[in-house]
Design an enzyme around this catalytic site. Sequence first.
Site, PDB file in Angstrom:
ATOM      1  N   ASN A 304       0.843  -1.194   0.000  1.00 38.21           N
ATOM      2  CA  ASN A 304       0.000   0.000   0.000  1.00 38.21           C
ATOM      3  C   ASN A 304       0.882   1.249   0.000  1.00 38.21           C
ATOM      4  OD1 ASN A 304       0.944  -0.303   2.679  1.00 38.21           O
ATOM      5  ND2 ASN A 304      -0.778   0.897   3.428  1.00 38.21           N
ATOM      6  N   CYS A 306       2.050   3.468   2.037  1.00 32.24           N
ATOM      7  CA  CYS A 306       3.114   3.731   3.027  1.00 32.24           C
ATOM      8  C   CYS A 306       3.986   2.536   3.321  1.00 32.24           C
ATOM      9  CB  CYS A 306       2.482   4.244   4.314  1.00 32.24           C
ATOM     10  SG  CYS A 306       1.775   5.872   4.107  1.00 32.24           S
ATOM     11  N   GLU A 308       3.545  -0.477   4.644  1.00 34.49           N
ATOM     12  CA  GLU A 308       3.422  -1.401   5.768  1.00 34.49           C
ATOM     13  C   GLU A 308       2.537  -2.605   5.467  1.00 34.49           C
ATOM     14  OE1 GLU A 308      -0.305   0.938   6.103  1.00 34.49           O
ATOM     15  OE2 GLU A 308       1.769   1.346   5.533  1.00 34.49           O
TER      16      GLU A 308
END
Length: 814
Positions: A304, A306, A308
């Site tokens: 995704n 960011c 994580e």
Amino acid sequence: MEHNLHNATSLESLRKAGAVKGEAHEDGGTHSRPKADISENGRRVLEKRYLKKDTAGRVIETPEDMFWRVSRNIAEAEKNYDPHADCEKIAGEFYSVIAALEFLPNSPTLMNAGRELQQLSACFVLPVEDSMESIFEAIKHTALIHKSGGGTGFSFSRLRPSGDVVGSTSGISSGPVSFMTVFDSATEAIKQGGTRRGANMGILRVDHPDIMNFITCKEDNSRLNNFNISVSITEEFMEAVEKDLEYPLRNPRTSLVAGTLKAREVFNRITEMAWKNGDPGIIFVDRINRDNPTPRMGEIESTNPCGEQPLLPYESCNLGSINLSRMVRRKSNGDGAAGCEIDWEKLERVTKKAVHFLDNVIDMNRYPVPEIERMTKGNRKIGLGAMGFSDMLVRLAVPYNSEASLDIAGKVMSFIHEKGKEASEELSRRRGGFPNFKGSIHDTGDGRGMRNATVTTIAPTGTISIIAGCSSGIEPLFALAFTRNVMEGTELLEVNPLFEEIARENGFFSPLLMKKIALTGSAHGMEEVPDELKEIFVTAHDISPEWHIRMQAVFQKYTDNAVSKTVNFPHGAGVEDVREAYLLAYRLGCKGVTVYRDGSRDGQVLTKGNDKKKDAHAPQTPVTDTHHITRPKPRGEVAFGVTKKMKTGCGNLYVTINEDPEGRPFEIFTQMGKAGGCATSQCEATGRMASLALRGGIQPDEIVKQMKGISCHLPMGYGGNKVLSCSDAMAQAMEWYLRFKFSTAKEPFLLNNSGLPLDNDCASASNARPATDNLQFTSIQDILKRGACPDCGGTVEHADGCVVCRGCGYTECG
């Protein structure tokens, strides 16, 4: 587990205050709707971005109404498994942990649950295959996801390289980066209901022939502003880096070797660009696929926005975070001395309730496209993480950059991981395992099922941590004090509540000190703050990158998915520092890493996406876009400053330099002794233009460069400072101000008993400040190069692999 420091009064008061918000909280029950303990700033963010509004834009929902709306809606999933389920009771249990700010789901769930949209996921990954049909199908799905409030990740590694043949037309491929610009433009065109902007992750394998073009695709800060980018790094590549070897590039269309590159040269280029502006990050794709819970469903190629949440194509994930600052309680060591400890019983209860909640979200979600619904419900991934970790450490009196904090991190996250798995196993006994369980890493033949293919993730918590009133994710405290824009030209000083409480209890609180701390956000170098408290209230820029990465690695060890975190570097860090950080992250077992060197993206946040909602009064930074108009920040009612006397050929010139509320030079006034006429008018004109430049965001040292050395009729200069003209005098006065207040060499800016700088030529000060011994400030570059929020003009945090403004809740995370 409590850290042993000197038994100082200041630490004792910290421990006493530490558990105030960590008291045990019982479940609310069917009809119990306790009031949420939300700060003023948290309520402001909710009103602006989350709460329901009528057609006129008026807020028609309280935070408590929102929490109940969400809890009641998610509890409806119980009927899928028991038609006679007491949904009101379950909703009351959910409400009890959410309204107590012990757990919060990701933003789309808070915004959309129980409303028409009902899209509850934050994270999506879409496939991009090597065909025009697939590319534009992905763009269409991206538009639907962004419109519903989600963020998207893509691997462009399957696209043929630039210059490769296009068989159907005998044309030439333009390559992955050119198609990324199409996705970027589509994102720019979509407004997500006025609450969340689109966010993308673009990933390319390190062995793709276009990798060097990809690494530098964001060198120009005006390009691909809706993308984070990461290089997908293989074990083969890292071995070649360590051995200083070449490695092969492979054409994804043919799978044939298309050339070779020196691994260290590529790795060095990655670190150079990350040093320059934070992009690209890196993900260790082989390490991610080693932990892929459903390998028979395919390989993971992307994450995704960011980083994580590694996901398969068409997967989505629902995230939520436990507020660790509220998982602390008072203890007694037997002799009556108060202290704090982790409330493990409470943490277990909240963890299991959060897993139950997030599993329900999967059933209540309205998915943007059918393929996403099928894949998400097939694996039922959830991502339970944490926020408020730094606050927990403060309450336990443990410095973030200490071995003790790493020990606490490991114990806390392993506990959440263990209890989260237990909750998922229990749900599988009542509801069945996830449909793709057979052949998964959980299918070990021991008869134990799992409801969710993954349970834990450390995700960005920018806006939900503001709502919860806690520190962001697992990051250190970003600032002990900062200024927030509340209306045109008016700024309000915000102080970390726990720091303010301890400062008042220990007698060192003062508005002057808080304002001084707000200049840098840190108490480092502040003699008024006791040393032991400076150790506890350490901030992101007080901590070396090594500690950032070591903390990330500990959390990663007990996390199914990955960890979103920013490794902060000071502005003066070198490329080699970034390179060493990337290597350390690899060696310590991280699945990826994101770095940000302070000031490396100056101006980007202000100009990103030509956002029409930009605050016209926000501090501006010069940009190359000729369509961008910079407007000077208005002057407030009161300004602090100093006046320096300069001897010129026209007489004594008194140069006053005033500051804005953040302590930055803001305007220059002059007064010319007994002289008048042209000299006075010219000085006034020069001062006005210099003030306009300062208020428009031009850095003071640039103004000094332009004015210094201008001469009139005094070729040898006048007086001890060899002043060549009035303009030169103003430049020298500004240079003096910068040298003594913001010296990069940490030179002290000394005040005498009148509150004025220790300089014989210093004549007076407007609204002079109280005397303070040996004031020290950080570099002016560190202060002025911070990014500004496009919505409110406040300082933004680079944390959690994201950008967030704690003043208004703006985030780039999507």
